[in-house]
Design a protein around this motif. Structure first.
Motif, PDB file in Angstrom:
ATOM      1  N   HIS A  33       0.827  -1.203   0.000  1.00  0.00           N
ATOM      2  CA  HIS A  33       0.000   0.000   0.000  1.00  0.00           C
ATOM      3  C   HIS A  33       0.865   1.259   0.000  1.00  0.00           C
ATOM      4  O   HIS A  33       0.622   2.194  -0.759  1.00  0.00           O
ATOM      5  CB  HIS A  33      -0.938   0.009   1.214  1.00  0.00           C
ATOM      6  CG  HIS A  33      -1.801   1.218   1.288  1.00  0.00           C
ATOM      7  ND1 HIS A  33      -1.971   1.949   2.447  1.00  0.00           N
ATOM      8  CD2 HIS A  33      -2.534   1.863   0.338  1.00  0.00           C
ATOM      9  CE1 HIS A  33      -2.769   2.979   2.210  1.00  0.00           C
ATOM     10  NE2 HIS A  33      -3.137   2.944   0.943  1.00  0.00           N
ATOM     11  N   HIS A  34       1.896   1.264   0.844  1.00  0.00           N
ATOM     12  CA  HIS A  34       2.804   2.408   0.883  1.00  0.00           C
ATOM     13  C   HIS A  34       3.453   2.650  -0.475  1.00  0.00           C
ATOM     14  O   HIS A  34       3.730   3.782  -0.852  1.00  0.00           O
ATOM     15  CB  HIS A  34       3.890   2.199   1.941  1.00  0.00           C
ATOM     16  CG  HIS A  34       3.424   2.465   3.336  1.00  0.00           C
ATOM     17  ND1 HIS A  34       3.690   1.621   4.393  1.00  0.00           N
ATOM     18  CD2 HIS A  34       2.674   3.470   3.853  1.00  0.00           C
ATOM     19  CE1 HIS A  34       3.134   2.109   5.498  1.00  0.00           C
ATOM     20  NE2 HIS A  34       2.502   3.215   5.194  1.00  0.00           N
ATOM     21  N   ALA A  35       3.693   1.573  -1.203  1.00  0.00           N
ATOM     22  CA  ALA A  35       4.311   1.697  -2.532  1.00  0.00           C
ATOM     23  C   ALA A  35       3.260   1.983  -3.606  1.00  0.00           C
ATOM     24  O   ALA A  35       3.590   2.119  -4.779  1.00  0.00           O
ATOM     25  CB  ALA A  35       5.068   0.415  -2.861  1.00  0.00           C
TER      26      ALA A  35
ATOM     27  N   GLY B 160     -11.327   0.878   8.797  1.00  0.00           N
ATOM     28  CA  GLY B 160     -12.610   0.839   9.492  1.00  0.00           C
ATOM     29  C   GLY B 160     -13.394  -0.435   9.257  1.00  0.00           C
ATOM     30  O   GLY B 160     -12.926  -1.365   8.597  1.00  0.00           O
ATOM     31  N   GLN B 161     -14.579  -0.474   9.816  1.00  0.00           N
ATOM     32  CA  GLN B 161     -15.419  -1.663   9.718  1.00  0.00           C
ATOM     33  C   GLN B 161     -15.716  -2.039   8.267  1.00  0.00           C
ATOM     34  O   GLN B 161     -15.950  -1.182   7.429  1.00  0.00           O
ATOM     35  CB  GLN B 161     -16.739  -1.408  10.442  1.00  0.00           C
ATOM     36  CG  GLN B 161     -17.542  -2.679  10.638  1.00  0.00           C
ATOM     37  CD  GLN B 161     -18.938  -2.392  11.115  1.00  0.00           C
ATOM     38  OE1 GLN B 161     -19.551  -1.416  10.709  1.00  0.00           O
ATOM     39  NE2 GLN B 161     -19.451  -3.262  11.966  1.00  0.00           N
ATOM     40  N   GLY B 162     -15.688  -3.334   7.990  1.00  0.00           N
ATOM     41  CA  GLY B 162     -15.987  -3.822   6.648  1.00  0.00           C
ATOM     42  C   GLY B 162     -14.909  -3.489   5.637  1.00  0.00           C
ATOM     43  O   GLY B 162     -15.098  -3.639   4.429  1.00  0.00           O
ATOM     44  N   SER B 163     -13.740  -3.068   6.102  1.00  0.00           N
ATOM     45  CA  SER B 163     -12.675  -2.647   5.182  1.00  0.00           C
ATOM     46  C   SER B 163     -11.808  -3.824   4.763  1.00  0.00           C
ATOM     47  O   SER B 163     -12.119  -4.979   5.067  1.00  0.00           O
ATOM     48  CB  SER B 163     -11.831  -1.556   5.830  1.00  0.00           C
ATOM     49  OG  SER B 163     -11.076  -2.081   6.891  1.00  0.00           O
ATOM     50  N   GLY B 164     -10.709  -3.522   4.095  1.00  0.00           N
ATOM     51  CA  GLY B 164      -9.824  -4.553   3.587  1.00  0.00           C
ATOM     52  C   GLY B 164      -9.005  -4.013   2.443  1.00  0.00           C
ATOM     53  O   GLY B 164      -8.797  -2.803   2.340  1.00  0.00           O
ATOM     54  N   TYR B 165      -8.571  -4.911   1.573  1.00  0.00           N
ATOM     55  CA  TYR B 165      -7.700  -4.522   0.468  1.00  0.00           C
ATOM     56  C   TYR B 165      -8.415  -4.676  -0.861  1.00  0.00           C
ATOM     57  O   TYR B 165      -9.298  -5.507  -1.021  1.00  0.00           O
ATOM     58  CB  TYR B 165      -6.424  -5.358   0.494  1.00  0.00           C
ATOM     59  CG  TYR B 165      -5.694  -5.237   1.806  1.00  0.00           C
ATOM     60  CD1 TYR B 165      -4.809  -4.201   2.037  1.00  0.00           C
ATOM     61  CD2 TYR B 165      -5.931  -6.147   2.838  1.00  0.00           C
ATOM     62  CE1 TYR B 165      -4.161  -4.054   3.261  1.00  0.00           C
ATOM     63  CE2 TYR B 165      -5.292  -6.028   4.064  1.00  0.00           C
ATOM     64  CZ  TYR B 165      -4.412  -4.983   4.271  1.00  0.00           C
ATOM     65  OH  TYR B 165      -3.785  -4.850   5.475  1.00  0.00           O
ATOM     66  N   LEU B 166      -7.980  -3.861  -1.809  1.00  0.00           N
ATOM     67  CA  LEU B 166      -8.614  -3.837  -3.131  1.00  0.00           C
ATOM     68  C   LEU B 166      -7.549  -3.521  -4.163  1.00  0.00           C
ATOM     69  O   LEU B 166      -6.658  -2.709  -3.911  1.00  0.00           O
ATOM     70  CB  LEU B 166      -9.698  -2.749  -3.146  1.00  0.00           C
ATOM     71  CG  LEU B 166     -10.553  -2.599  -4.399  1.00  0.00           C
ATOM     72  CD1 LEU B 166     -11.400  -3.847  -4.612  1.00  0.00           C
ATOM     73  CD2 LEU B 166     -11.430  -1.362  -4.286  1.00  0.00           C
ATOM     74  N   THR B 167      -7.652  -4.177  -5.319  1.00  0.00           N
ATOM     75  CA  THR B 167      -6.679  -3.895  -6.377  1.00  0.00           C
ATOM     76  C   THR B 167      -6.878  -2.494  -6.918  1.00  0.00           C
ATOM     77  O   THR B 167      -7.992  -1.971  -6.906  1.00  0.00           O
ATOM     78  CB  THR B 167      -6.862  -4.857  -7.572  1.00  0.00           C
ATOM     79  OG1 THR B 167      -8.236  -4.818  -7.967  1.00  0.00           O
ATOM     80  CG2 THR B 167      -6.461  -6.250  -7.212  1.00  0.00           C
TER      81      THR B 167
END
Lengths: 142, 142
Positions: A46-48, A56-63
């Motif tokens: 993510h930093h890159a 927050g709630q219901g969050s996560g990672y996404l392309t």
DNA sequence: GCTAAATGTAACTATTATAATTACATTAAA
DNA sequence: TTTAATGTAATTATAATAGTTACATTTAGC
């Protein structure tokens, strides 16, 4: 090269494959490791700027939109790793003998050349091409 | 790649440089490690025919006549190593998900390609060329 | 606003890999 | 026969790596 590299590639391919927000828990399950480790690695991506991370709630990672075009070289750099890494150094720089004092530097130079070779190759491999290899000749299924 | 590789290269270059029978004790001193480790590694080189090993009192190791032409690829093979080695595997081959079940094999394939690249490079580097790098522009001294 | 569920990150623990050490059988010169 | 070397295995010590726990921070949903 640390196991963080295959972990990162696996996560990116899985995210590309699923195309939605995925939690570290689900990624860890698919990769077969633990969520904290996933977060540690994905945080670097993510930093890159290689992946989107929600909070927050219901969050996560996404392309990100062009995720398929991300090269494995970019992934490697995001993790600040090198393909070939030998930590041990032979000899002693303070010795009068030029073999003993110079060998470590010469070997380091060699590792540098090997890494350059590897990075050139990794530049040609993308998250999308890995995905293609996994699903070659098959329709995309869950 | 293990530290045995730089150790082996160091030993071969030192033996080429000295041009006489050298004990594991003296090699260990120059390399900065212990004699048993030197013997373990040099024993592998001997089995592969890359160095001569004498036995009995006053014995030790000696370069073969064409030692300068030994490639680092041959050294690597004698030690049965690969430049890129990631032991950890992501996913689980028994999963229905093709990403989870297939990723490890795809990554192994990639490591294989990287290793091939590296070996191609190592084929062009010899014990003699390393020696030249160490003594470039200088006369050979002890 | 409050609660719940997620990431970010650090500290700690467990495990694995690697290097060092020790020991001794074998070998061959003196 | 003695001595000094390698070959090799077993053990110990150290370093690197993966896993776990904990908690502050963030944000959706009620």
């Amino acid at each position: 090269m640390t196991a963080e590299f295959p972990l990162a590639v696996h996560a990116l391919v899985y995210l590309l494959h699923r195309g939605q927000v995925i939690s570290s828990q689900e990624l860890a399950d698919n990769i077969c490791t633990n969520p904290a480790r996933v977060r540690k690695v994905l945080s670097k991506l993510h930093h890159a700027g290689l992946v989107e991370a929600e909070r927050g709630q219901g969050s996560g990672y996404l392309t990100r939109p062009d995720a398929g075009a991300i090269t494995l070289r970019a992934v490697l750099r995001a993790l600040d790793e090198t393909p070939v890494a030998v930590s041990w150094r032979s000899g002693d720089v303070d010795r009068a003998c030029q073999v003993s004092s110079g060998m470590a530097a010469v070997m380091d130079g060699l590792y540098g050349q090997l890494n350059e070779q590897c990075e050139k190759k990794l530049e040609t491999v993308t998250v999308g091409s890995i995905n293609d290899q996994l699903f070659r000749g098959k329709e995309k299924e869950k």
